[in-house]
Design an enzyme around this catalytic site. Structure first.
Site: not given
Lengths: 406, 138
Positions: A76, A155, A183, A203, A205, A330
């Site tokens: 980010t 992603n 990714q 990234s 992780h 949801c």
């Protein structure tokens, strides 16, 4: 081999730290705890050496040089820095930025922020298969365009963009190309030279490294890219990113990159094998399942499938010993289904029924088989419960019905 | 998101799943929600025209666990009640019984709408005056 529950199959969200990565990191928490910026004692030197080694490992994975890698707190931050950094540095050259509708929020929201500060942003639509159209891209370029920012692979749907072609277009026109590679890096070959990438966000992780650390590739030659910093301070990382380096994290990222590079040929074959086993197993045992996004241009570890007539969250509830994610409204606080699937033109009804499977290094064939059986069992049960499935079986066209919307 | 025990129980063991013949004059059918919204409930009741007692209730629901639980609970509650008693069930009763969090209140609203729609459909079959379906309160 017995399956241990729960099964983790959400590797686009995060991955476990590889034991080899953890082992490499551990000395840098205790004995070798030095500050890499301490120039006058051995604690600092050993930390610096470890960081420079990691820089080389990251660079090697993407065919860059180590001087072109800077470390950040994660993707980010890398996304923010690459976009804001170029926008700020080159704003006198132009104020137009091109991106696309299904970028990660770290890119989209950064662009939205820049719009408030006098920049103009074009959000390209994507095609039905989830890829950016090169024609759309060319048509969007203006004399004021300074930056194109397009993700390497998505992603949610794992769809891979034609980055090399985009890089060529950008280079010919003297526009910077900044790529969110989160990714893709470590999963498929990413070559900043071949692809003409100017800035690339990475990234740790997502590639079996630790959370809280990332990197940014910043091209130094042909052309040299300069970024305005977004964090002010001690001038670390060639002034582009101040802040004491997270040495154990950086060592972990480096090691993760090294493992990914060495293991990629074998690992991508394994991922593809498991993914195809999963896809074929589900398609053979369930009717009315639909794949979202291109199967041809797709990460080997991704499957995004809609299970018509079964709402995603209720599906997740039924497979609660399997960790996957859903594009259903949801599952989010906004009650809006996935903006990615919407941009592809997937109907909202089918978006609500989508599941993202993200396979990883530690998944096994037995786990895939368990997931297939469980999915079939729960989807079948929920379809018996679904008025939509019943209507479809009676031959009623649900899309033509008049629904009472709230 | 953690589900309450009662939601999980209704999800795992939904009560009264199925369909009743919708052409039967004594059966009222309520179909509410929309696929685009991620919730569709079909609630059916077999009502005795003499006594106005709901003798049977069945449901099918496309929706999240809370939507399934709300409609399953609704069938349990309306069974054996008179039409008037069933109409007095409020969505807030369902929220309380299932401990639904605020983001899931719409599921209970939909269940109340489904009860009203099913009874409305039955009344229509019997030529009764049907008041415009009242919207349940949020």
């Amino acid at each position: 081999m017995a399956v241990t529950l729960p099964i983790y199959m959400d590797n686009h969200a995060t991955t476990p730290v590889d034991p080899r990565v953890l082992e490499a990191m551990l000395p840098y928490f205790t004995g070798k705890f030095g500050n890499a910026a301490s120039r006058n004692h051995s604690f600092g030197w050993s930390a610096e050496e470890a960081v420079e080694n990691a820089r080389q490992q990251v660079a090697s994975l993407i065919n860059a040089t180590s001087k072109e890698i800077i470390f950040t707190s994660g993707a980010t931050e890398s996304d923010n820095l690459m976009i804001k950094g170029i926008a700020e540095m080159f704003r006198e050259k132009g104020n137009h930025i091109i991106t696309q509708a299904i970028e990660h929020k770290a890119v989209l929201d950064t662009c939205k922020n820049l719009e408030k500060h006098g920049f103009e942003v074009t959000y390209l639509p994507v095609q039905r298969d989830g890829r950016v159209s090169l024609e759309d891209l060319k048509a969007a370029i203006k004399p004021t365009t300074i930056l194109i920012t397009i993700m390497y692979a998505n992603n949610e749907i794992g769809v891979i963009n034609p980055i090399a072609e985009i890089g060529k277009i950008a280079k010919e026109r003297g526009i910077f190309l900044a790529v969110d590679g989160v990714q893709a890096v470590g999963k498929i070959p990413v070559d900043v030279q071949k692809d003409n990438i100017d800035v690339l966000a990475i990234s740790a992780h997502k590639i079996y490294g630790p959370k809280g650390v990332g990197a940014l590739y910043v091209r130094r030659r042909n052309p040299r890219v300069q970024l305005s910093a977004i964090i002010d301070g001690g001038g670390h990382e060639r002034g582009m990113r101040s802040g004491t380096l997270n040495v154990p994290g950086i060592v972990g990222l480096g090691k993760a990159c090294e493992i990914a590079q060495k293991g990629m040929p074998e690992e991508s074959v394994k991922m593809l094998g498991l993914r195809e086993r999963l896809r074929k197993g589900l398609e053979a045992k369930l009717d009315e399942v639909f794949i979202n996004g291109s199967m041809e241009h797709r990460l080997p570890n991704n499957l995004n499938m809609s299970f018509a007539y079964v709402e995603g969250e209720s599906l997740l509830m039924g497979i609660n010993d399997i960790a996957v994610s859903s594009g259903s409204a949801c599952t989010s606080a906004t009650l809006e289904p996935s903006y990615v699937l919407k941009a592809l033109g997937v109907g909202e009804d089918l978006a609500h029924t989508s599941i993202r499977f993200g396979l990883g290094r530690f998944n096994t064939q037995e786990e895939v088989d368990y997931v297939i059986d469980k999915m079939v069992q729960v989807v079948t049960k929920l379809r018996e419960l679904s008025p939509l499935y019943e209507m479809a079986k009676e031959g009623i066209d649900i899309s033509k019905m008049k629904w009472q919307t709230a | 998101m953690a589900y309450s025990e009662k939601v999980v129980d209704h999800y795992n063991n939904p009560r009264n799943v199925g369909s009743l013949p919708k052409e039967d004059p004594n059966v009222g059918t309520g179909l509410v929600g929309a696929p685009e919204c991620g919730d569709v409930m079909k609630l059916q009741m077999k009502i005795n025209p003499e006594t106005q007692v709901i003798e049977e209730a069945k449901f099918k629901t496309f929706g999240c666990g809370s939507a399934i639980a709300s409609s399953s609970l609704a069938t349990e509650w309306v069974k054996g009640k008179t039409v008037e008693e069933a109409l007095s069930i409020k969505n807030t009763d369902i929220v309380r019984e299932l401990s639904l969090p605020p983001v899931k209140i719409h599921c209970s609203v939909l269940a109340e709408d489904a009860i009203k729609a099913a009874i409305g459909d039955w009344k229509k079959k019997h030529g009764a005056e049907v008041p415009a379906t009242e919207k349940a309160s949020h």
